[in-house]
Design a protein around this motif. Sequence first.
Motif, short mmCIF file in Angstrom:
data_model
loop_
_atom_site.label_atom_id
_atom_site.label_comp_id
_atom_site.label_asym_id
_atom_site.label_seq_id
_atom_site.Cartn_x
_atom_site.Cartn_y
_atom_site.Cartn_z
N LEU A 32 0.90 -1.23 -0.05
CA LEU A 32 -0.17 -0.01 -0.11
C LEU A 32 0.90 1.16 0.00
O LEU A 32 0.72 2.11 -0.69
N THR A 33 1.90 1.15 0.70
CA THR A 33 2.99 2.38 0.77
C THR A 33 3.48 2.49 -0.68
O THR A 33 3.64 3.67 -1.25
N LEU A 34 3.87 1.69 -1.36
CA LEU A 34 4.48 1.54 -2.60
C LEU A 34 3.39 2.06 -3.67
O LEU A 34 3.80 2.79 -4.56
N LEU A 35 2.17 1.75 -3.48
CA LEU A 35 1.06 2.31 -4.29
C LEU A 35 0.91 3.72 -3.98
O LEU A 35 0.47 4.76 -4.84
N HIS A 89 1.38 2.99 -16.19
CA HIS A 89 2.01 3.05 -14.88
C HIS A 89 1.04 4.01 -14.02
O HIS A 89 1.19 3.86 -12.90
N TYR A 90 0.71 5.18 -14.61
CA TYR A 90 0.24 6.17 -13.96
C TYR A 90 -1.31 5.83 -13.74
O TYR A 90 -1.67 6.26 -12.39
N MET A 91 -2.17 4.77 -14.42
CA MET A 91 -3.48 4.49 -13.85
C MET A 91 -3.40 3.38 -12.87
O MET A 91 -4.61 3.17 -12.62
N ILE A 92 -2.54 2.52 -12.99
CA ILE A 92 -2.54 1.38 -12.03
C ILE A 92 -3.14 1.77 -10.49
O ILE A 92 -4.09 1.06 -10.19
N PRO A 93 -2.55 2.66 -10.07
CA PRO A 93 -3.22 3.15 -8.52
C PRO A 93 -4.77 3.45 -8.39
O PRO A 93 -5.46 2.80 -7.63
N TYR A 94 -5.04 4.11 -9.68
CA TYR A 94 -6.52 4.33 -9.81
C TYR A 94 -7.52 3.19 -10.04
O TYR A 94 -8.48 2.98 -9.53
N ALA A 95 -6.91 2.04 -10.66
CA ALA A 95 -7.41 0.91 -10.86
C ALA A 95 -7.42 -0.07 -9.54
O ALA A 95 -8.44 -0.78 -9.27
N VAL A 96 -6.21 -0.04 -8.64
CA VAL A 96 -6.21 -0.78 -7.80
C VAL A 96 -7.10 -0.56 -6.42
O VAL A 96 -7.92 -1.21 -5.74
#
Length: 216
Positions: A32-35, A89-96
């Motif tokens: 979660l921190t890395l995200l 790479h930019y969108m992955i956190p918004y998907a997670v």
Amino acid sequence: ICLITTLFSVTLGYSIAYAMVHCHQRQKNYMLTLLLVSFWISILVRTFSWLMLLGRKGLVNGTLENIGLIAEPIAFMRNELGVLIGMIHYMIPYAVLPLLVSMQSLDTRVMDASRNLGATGSQTFWRIYLPLTMPGLVASTLLVFILSLGFYVTPAVLGGGKVLMVAEYISVQLLVTLKWGTATMLAALMLFGVLAMLWVMSRFMKLSTVFGGAAR
């Protein structure tokens, strides 16, 4: 480009969220921190970092050449491939994050009951787990797609003017060609499309709340 970005981002995001839910708490905190670190780093910093990594003399091409996998540099930049890498790479956190919330709210006793009744792990996932997380999956897909539609910085930098997204095209019509009518039409179409998708996402979120309350 938005569809491909959404497909890969949501697929990777689902895998990451699934791993975070089923790992130990310490590992979950690290993930979660890395995200969240990606939210704290400026988009310009990340975009120019990809320029350094994917350039003809960048780290990726240099490493591949040194280990003998390629004879000449791969063209990662100024094409759709570089734009897709940067956008995914930019969108992955918004998907997670929407998927993580959806998975954490599930009642694990349902999956345990499925296994006790003789279902295999794959059957439990495809028939129980995936349908229960469908509202979060739809919300994540729409969120990533909506954000991808208005993406400007990464396609402009990594695409090098050869990959023209809608937002950049609107900017060109306004600032370069001075075709304000065309720019207004495209901006209005994008706005109405985004509002329609937001409405669809809100409907799915309401449905998930209703079904979740009924299940409880």
